[in-house]
Design a protein around this motif. Structure first.
Motif, PDB file in Angstrom:
ATOM      1  N   CYS A  15      -3.492   1.811   5.534  1.00  0.00           N
ATOM      2  CA  CYS A  15      -2.262   1.319   5.075  1.00  0.00           C
ATOM      3  C   CYS A  15      -2.546  -0.289   4.129  1.00  0.00           C
ATOM      4  N   PRO A  16      -2.258  -0.012   2.914  1.00  0.00           N
ATOM      5  CA  PRO A  16      -2.670  -0.487   1.607  1.00  0.00           C
ATOM      6  C   PRO A  16      -1.795  -2.297   1.675  1.00  0.00           C
ATOM      7  N   HIS A  17      -1.117  -2.280   2.426  1.00  0.00           N
ATOM      8  CA  HIS A  17      -0.150  -3.141   2.291  1.00  0.00           C
ATOM      9  C   HIS A  17      -0.810  -4.319   3.262  1.00  0.00           C
TER      10      HIS A  17
ATOM     11  N   CYS B 108       4.734  -0.412   8.307  1.00  0.00           N
ATOM     12  CA  CYS B 108       5.176  -0.177   6.828  1.00  0.00           C
ATOM     13  C   CYS B 108       5.473   0.446   6.922  1.00  0.00           C
TER      14      CYS B 108
ATOM     15  N   ASP C 299       4.386   3.545   3.763  1.00  0.00           N
ATOM     16  CA  ASP C 299       3.738   4.365   4.568  1.00  0.00           C
ATOM     17  C   ASP C 299       4.217   4.837   6.048  1.00  0.00           C
TER      18      ASP C 299
HETATM   19 ZN   LIG Z   1       1.223  -0.017   3.688  1.00  0.00          ZN
END
Ligand SMILES: [Zn+2]
Ligand SMILES: [Zn+2]
Ligand SMILES: [Zn+2]
Length: 86
Positions: A4-6, A79, A82
């Motif tokens: 997850c990039p968040h 998230c 995702d």
């Molecule tokens: Zn994410």
């Protein structure tokens, strides 16, 4: 732990909860089943088992992707983008 990039983009330190319960539920006299806290802004909303699902509504309205359980003893994060425990 996840792709997850968040999570790396979340504010540090974690935002304080804006309220102690779901304010939208309070406004309409509904009762949250469980609470979730937005990790971008600290918004508190009710979970998807609650009648109004205000945490999901908050994500849909703001794009704030990651929330944490706001229940005693629960530490997991989710998230919405995702669809992952992060
Ligand atoms: Zn994410
Ligand atoms: Zn609610
Ligand atoms: Zn938020």
């Amino acid at each position: 732990m996840s792709e997850c990039p968040h999570v790396p983009a979340l504010p540090r330190p974690e935002p304080e909860p804006q309220t102690v319960t779901c304010p939208e539920c309070l406004a309409v006299g509904s009762h949250p089943v469980q609470l979730r806290k937005c990790l971008v802004c600290g918004h508190v909303g009710c979970c998807d088992s609650s009648p109004h699902q205000h945490s999901t509504r908050h994500f849909e309205g703001t794009g704030h992707a990651v929330m944490r359980s706001f229940e005693e003893g629960e530490e997991w994060r989710w998230c919405y983008v995702d669809q992952l425990i992060v």
